[in-house]
Design a protein around this motif. Structure first.
Motif, PDB file in Angstrom:
ATOM      1  N   LEU A   3     -19.294 -14.811  -4.810  1.00  0.00           N
ATOM      2  CA  LEU A   3     -18.439 -15.774  -3.142  1.00  0.00           C
ATOM      3  C   LEU A   3     -17.472 -16.402  -2.890  1.00  0.00           C
ATOM      4  O   LEU A   3     -17.530 -16.983  -4.060  1.00  0.00           O
ATOM      5  CB  LEU A   3     -19.697 -16.067  -2.242  1.00  0.00           C
ATOM      6  CG  LEU A   3     -20.948 -15.311  -1.760  1.00  0.00           C
ATOM      7  CD1 LEU A   3     -21.938 -16.187  -1.458  1.00  0.00           C
ATOM      8  CD2 LEU A   3     -20.732 -13.769  -1.378  1.00  0.00           C
ATOM      9  N   LEU A  11     -19.721 -22.682   4.186  1.00  0.00           N
ATOM     10  CA  LEU A  11     -21.766 -23.165   4.794  1.00  0.00           C
ATOM     11  C   LEU A  11     -22.374 -24.297   4.788  1.00  0.00           C
ATOM     12  O   LEU A  11     -22.608 -24.607   5.268  1.00  0.00           O
ATOM     13  CB  LEU A  11     -22.582 -21.806   3.387  1.00  0.00           C
ATOM     14  CG  LEU A  11     -22.238 -20.320   3.934  1.00  0.00           C
ATOM     15  CD1 LEU A  11     -22.764 -19.766   1.918  1.00  0.00           C
ATOM     16  CD2 LEU A  11     -22.775 -20.165   4.486  1.00  0.00           C
ATOM     17  N   LEU A  86     -16.705  -7.583   0.763  1.00  0.00           N
ATOM     18  CA  LEU A  86     -18.043  -7.086   0.252  1.00  0.00           C
ATOM     19  C   LEU A  86     -18.524  -6.318  -0.857  1.00  0.00           C
ATOM     20  O   LEU A  86     -19.583  -5.346  -1.012  1.00  0.00           O
ATOM     21  CB  LEU A  86     -19.111  -7.266   1.295  1.00  0.00           C
ATOM     22  CG  LEU A  86     -19.635  -8.654   2.083  1.00  0.00           C
ATOM     23  CD1 LEU A  86     -20.055  -9.186   3.335  1.00  0.00           C
ATOM     24  CD2 LEU A  86     -20.211  -9.406   1.100  1.00  0.00           C
ATOM     25  N   LEU A 109     -25.573   1.100  -5.222  1.00  0.00           N
ATOM     26  CA  LEU A 109     -25.027  -0.905  -5.244  1.00  0.00           C
ATOM     27  C   LEU A 109     -25.322  -1.125  -3.510  1.00  0.00           C
ATOM     28  O   LEU A 109     -25.228  -1.493  -3.065  1.00  0.00           O
ATOM     29  CB  LEU A 109     -23.404  -0.915  -5.740  1.00  0.00           C
ATOM     30  CG  LEU A 109     -23.456  -0.047  -6.732  1.00  0.00           C
ATOM     31  CD1 LEU A 109     -22.383   0.509  -7.787  1.00  0.00           C
ATOM     32  CD2 LEU A 109     -24.114  -1.832  -7.711  1.00  0.00           C
ATOM     33  N   ALA A 111     -27.920  -0.039  -1.037  1.00  0.00           N
ATOM     34  CA  ALA A 111     -28.880  -0.424  -0.679  1.00  0.00           C
ATOM     35  C   ALA A 111     -28.659  -1.821  -2.160  1.00  0.00           C
ATOM     36  O   ALA A 111     -29.858  -3.122  -1.051  1.00  0.00           O
ATOM     37  CB  ALA A 111     -30.138   0.460  -1.540  1.00  0.00           C
ATOM     38  N   ALA A 112     -28.788  -2.099  -3.023  1.00  0.00           N
ATOM     39  CA  ALA A 112     -28.641  -3.604  -3.551  1.00  0.00           C
ATOM     40  C   ALA A 112     -27.886  -4.634  -2.595  1.00  0.00           C
ATOM     41  O   ALA A 112     -28.187  -5.968  -2.457  1.00  0.00           O
ATOM     42  CB  ALA A 112     -28.107  -3.780  -4.963  1.00  0.00           C
ATOM     43  N   ARG A 113     -27.022  -4.093  -2.054  1.00  0.00           N
ATOM     44  CA  ARG A 113     -26.345  -5.451  -1.165  1.00  0.00           C
ATOM     45  C   ARG A 113     -27.071  -6.198   0.151  1.00  0.00           C
ATOM     46  O   ARG A 113     -26.738  -6.466   0.335  1.00  0.00           O
ATOM     47  CB  ARG A 113     -24.593  -4.759  -0.853  1.00  0.00           C
ATOM     48  CG  ARG A 113     -23.663  -5.786  -0.026  1.00  0.00           C
ATOM     49  CD  ARG A 113     -22.033  -4.989   0.304  1.00  0.00           C
ATOM     50  NE  ARG A 113     -22.436  -3.787   1.624  1.00  0.00           N
ATOM     51  CZ  ARG A 113     -21.500  -3.658   1.452  1.00  0.00           C
ATOM     52  NH1 ARG A 113     -20.336  -3.545   1.013  1.00  0.00           N
ATOM     53  NH2 ARG A 113     -21.596  -1.811   1.756  1.00  0.00           N
ATOM     54  N   ALA A 115     -30.058  -5.161   0.625  1.00  0.00           N
ATOM     55  CA  ALA A 115     -31.291  -6.061   0.111  1.00  0.00           C
ATOM     56  C   ALA A 115     -30.891  -7.178  -0.245  1.00  0.00           C
ATOM     57  O   ALA A 115     -31.455  -8.429   0.323  1.00  0.00           O
ATOM     58  CB  ALA A 115     -32.389  -5.680  -0.979  1.00  0.00           C
ATOM     59  N   PHE A 116     -29.337  -7.822   0.008  1.00  0.00           N
ATOM     60  CA  PHE A 116     -29.236  -9.317  -0.459  1.00  0.00           C
ATOM     61  C   PHE A 116     -28.486  -9.818   1.043  1.00  0.00           C
ATOM     62  O   PHE A 116     -29.603 -10.735   1.236  1.00  0.00           O
ATOM     63  CB  PHE A 116     -27.670  -9.462  -1.537  1.00  0.00           C
ATOM     64  CG  PHE A 116     -26.945 -10.772  -1.500  1.00  0.00           C
ATOM     65  CD1 PHE A 116     -26.982 -11.111  -2.763  1.00  0.00           C
ATOM     66  CD2 PHE A 116     -26.027 -10.387  -0.738  1.00  0.00           C
ATOM     67  CE1 PHE A 116     -26.393 -12.174  -2.591  1.00  0.00           C
ATOM     68  CE2 PHE A 116     -24.946 -11.628  -0.680  1.00  0.00           C
ATOM     69  CZ  PHE A 116     -25.181 -12.612  -1.653  1.00  0.00           C
ATOM     70  N   VAL A 119     -31.889 -10.744   3.167  1.00  0.00           N
ATOM     71  CA  VAL A 119     -32.525 -12.091   2.404  1.00  0.00           C
ATOM     72  C   VAL A 119     -31.693 -13.130   3.503  1.00  0.00           C
ATOM     73  O   VAL A 119     -32.300 -14.154   4.042  1.00  0.00           O
ATOM     74  CB  VAL A 119     -32.599 -12.669   1.040  1.00  0.00           C
ATOM     75  CG1 VAL A 119     -32.940 -13.841   0.859  1.00  0.00           C
ATOM     76  CG2 VAL A 119     -33.626 -11.504   0.333  1.00  0.00           C
ATOM     77  N   LEU A 120     -30.117 -12.731   3.710  1.00  0.00           N
ATOM     78  CA  LEU A 120     -29.562 -13.737   4.266  1.00  0.00           C
ATOM     79  C   LEU A 120     -29.695 -13.939   5.764  1.00  0.00           C
ATOM     80  O   LEU A 120     -29.313 -15.057   6.322  1.00  0.00           O
ATOM     81  CB  LEU A 120     -28.092 -14.287   3.325  1.00  0.00           C
ATOM     82  CG  LEU A 120     -27.949 -14.440   1.907  1.00  0.00           C
ATOM     83  CD1 LEU A 120     -26.828 -14.142   1.293  1.00  0.00           C
ATOM     84  CD2 LEU A 120     -28.656 -15.438   1.557  1.00  0.00           C
ATOM     85  N   THR A 123     -32.319 -16.001   7.231  1.00  0.00           N
ATOM     86  CA  THR A 123     -32.050 -17.286   7.061  1.00  0.00           C
ATOM     87  C   THR A 123     -31.562 -18.541   7.663  1.00  0.00           C
ATOM     88  O   THR A 123     -30.659 -17.513   7.442  1.00  0.00           O
ATOM     89  CB  THR A 123     -32.015 -17.615   5.697  1.00  0.00           C
ATOM     90  OG1 THR A 123     -32.652 -17.548   4.305  1.00  0.00           O
ATOM     91  CG2 THR A 123     -31.752 -19.318   4.959  1.00  0.00           C
ATOM     92  N   ILE A 128     -31.796 -24.232   6.398  1.00  0.00           N
ATOM     93  CA  ILE A 128     -31.375 -25.595   5.165  1.00  0.00           C
ATOM     94  C   ILE A 128     -29.939 -26.030   5.640  1.00  0.00           C
ATOM     95  O   ILE A 128     -30.075 -27.230   5.281  1.00  0.00           O
ATOM     96  CB  ILE A 128     -29.824 -23.825   4.680  1.00  0.00           C
ATOM     97  CG1 ILE A 128     -28.782 -23.727   5.510  1.00  0.00           C
ATOM     98  CG2 ILE A 128     -30.352 -22.653   4.122  1.00  0.00           C
ATOM     99  CD1 ILE A 128     -27.508 -22.568   5.130  1.00  0.00           C
TER     100      ILE A 128
ATOM    101  N   LEU B  88     -23.294 -17.221  -7.624  1.00  0.00           N
ATOM    102  CA  LEU B  88     -22.844 -16.863  -6.558  1.00  0.00           C
ATOM    103  C   LEU B  88     -21.963 -17.885  -6.243  1.00  0.00           C
ATOM    104  O   LEU B  88     -20.453 -17.905  -5.240  1.00  0.00           O
ATOM    105  CB  LEU B  88     -23.462 -16.647  -5.200  1.00  0.00           C
ATOM    106  CG  LEU B  88     -24.807 -14.771  -5.443  1.00  0.00           C
ATOM    107  CD1 LEU B  88     -25.244 -15.078  -4.963  1.00  0.00           C
ATOM    108  CD2 LEU B  88     -23.411 -14.004  -4.755  1.00  0.00           C
ATOM    109  N   ARG B 104     -31.142 -26.771   0.258  1.00  0.00           N
ATOM    110  CA  ARG B 104     -31.537 -24.916   0.463  1.00  0.00           C
ATOM    111  C   ARG B 104     -31.549 -23.763   0.959  1.00  0.00           C
ATOM    112  O   ARG B 104     -31.694 -23.024   0.515  1.00  0.00           O
ATOM    113  CB  ARG B 104     -32.659 -25.658   2.309  1.00  0.00           C
ATOM    114  CG  ARG B 104     -33.349 -26.381   1.664  1.00  0.00           C
ATOM    115  CD  ARG B 104     -34.338 -26.196   3.361  1.00  0.00           C
ATOM    116  NE  ARG B 104     -35.789 -27.455   3.420  1.00  0.00           N
ATOM    117  CZ  ARG B 104     -35.636 -28.855   3.650  1.00  0.00           C
ATOM    118  NH1 ARG B 104     -33.682 -29.347   3.363  1.00  0.00           N
ATOM    119  NH2 ARG B 104     -36.084 -29.178   3.101  1.00  0.00           N
ATOM    120  N   ALA B 112     -31.056 -13.871  -2.531  1.00  0.00           N
ATOM    121  CA  ALA B 112     -30.747 -12.883  -1.999  1.00  0.00           C
ATOM    122  C   ALA B 112     -29.743 -12.308  -3.422  1.00  0.00           C
ATOM    123  O   ALA B 112     -30.124 -11.339  -3.773  1.00  0.00           O
ATOM    124  CB  ALA B 112     -29.782 -13.554  -1.336  1.00  0.00           C
ATOM    125  N   VAL B 119     -33.472  -4.522  -6.981  1.00  0.00           N
ATOM    126  CA  VAL B 119     -32.935  -3.143  -6.584  1.00  0.00           C
ATOM    127  C   VAL B 119     -32.750  -2.529  -7.699  1.00  0.00           C
ATOM    128  O   VAL B 119     -32.906  -0.701  -7.965  1.00  0.00           O
ATOM    129  CB  VAL B 119     -32.231  -2.664  -5.247  1.00  0.00           C
ATOM    130  CG1 VAL B 119     -31.371  -1.278  -4.867  1.00  0.00           C
ATOM    131  CG2 VAL B 119     -33.047  -3.047  -3.486  1.00  0.00           C
TER     132      VAL B 119
END
Lengths: 143, 143
Positions: A3, A11, A86, A109, A111-113, A115-116, A119-120, A123, A128, B88, B104, B112, B119
């Motif tokens: 990132l 963040l 992204l 790729l 689908a993987a992004r 999934a990433f 998760v976020l 959250t 956090i 990341l 956290r 993530a 995947v």
């Protein structure tokens, strides 16, 4: 796969504001807490303002406050808004690969992004930025 | 958030080799098919060799062949081996953030990243290099 520093600092700034007992922090305070450049954080604050995450209060006792409750801001949303790129591979951005029309790798790729980000998305900033003594202590925030 | 060109080219080279009817391709051929630099692909081939994905056959009729069956090579494994930096955020690599002990956010980002790789771990080279006429046609590979 990284990132940008911008997303990272965004963040961290949001976490710091959310941890403040009055929910208000100055750029100088955040810069000092994390040991990062005030100049850089001014740009971060500007972008977070434009994106609707923080509001700047002017005058004495001013500073940055969250524009929305921490429980309503997800990390996934912030990453999608702030991260400039992204596109994991060049073809996501420009479509210049010869096999693009039939490529199965791009589906994997994508689908993987997703999934990433999923998760976020699950959250929130409140998850956090739990105001425990340890986290506040590390940032020099008085309870 | 991008994978390096190196990882991108590695996957594309593996796809090309896997799609060849004899399972053998030259660097010049892969470079021409994708319209990318032969010089760059030589480095990619060298790294793929070191990582145990391809073997170079010398002499006439030589070229690159897969060192393991396409069904045994997962995209996740290739990305983990070839991508130089899956950290990341800076703290994944150097641990220089003041809130690290109580952070956290790092757990959310770790989760993530794992979801992203999971995947790709479930996708094999055989899944993305299905020898259909369209994909072979785009790469100029005769059936």
């Amino acid at each position: 796969m990284r990132l940008t520093t911008f997303t990272d600092f965004s963040l961290r700034m949001l976490i710091h504001i959310a941890l403040k007992p009055q929910g208000r922090a100055t750029i100088a305070e955040v810069a000092q807490a994390y040991g990062i450049s005030e100049n850089h954080l001014m740009k971060v604050a500007h972008l977070l303002g434009q994106a609707g995450y923080v509001t700047t209060l002017r005058g004495r006792g001013g500073g940055l406050v969250l524009a929305r409750p921490a429980t309503d801001i997800t990390v996934g949303e912030v990453v999608r808004r702030i991260e400039p790129d992204l596109a994991l591979v060049p073809c996501f951005a420009k479509g210049d690969c010869v096999i693009l029309p039939a490529c199965r790798l791009k589906h994997a790729l994508h689908a993987a992004r997703e999934a990433f980000l999923a998760v976020l998305d699950a959250t929130t900033l409140a998850d956090i930025a739990v105001p425990d003594a340890e986290l506040r202590g590390l940032l020099g925030i008085a309870a």
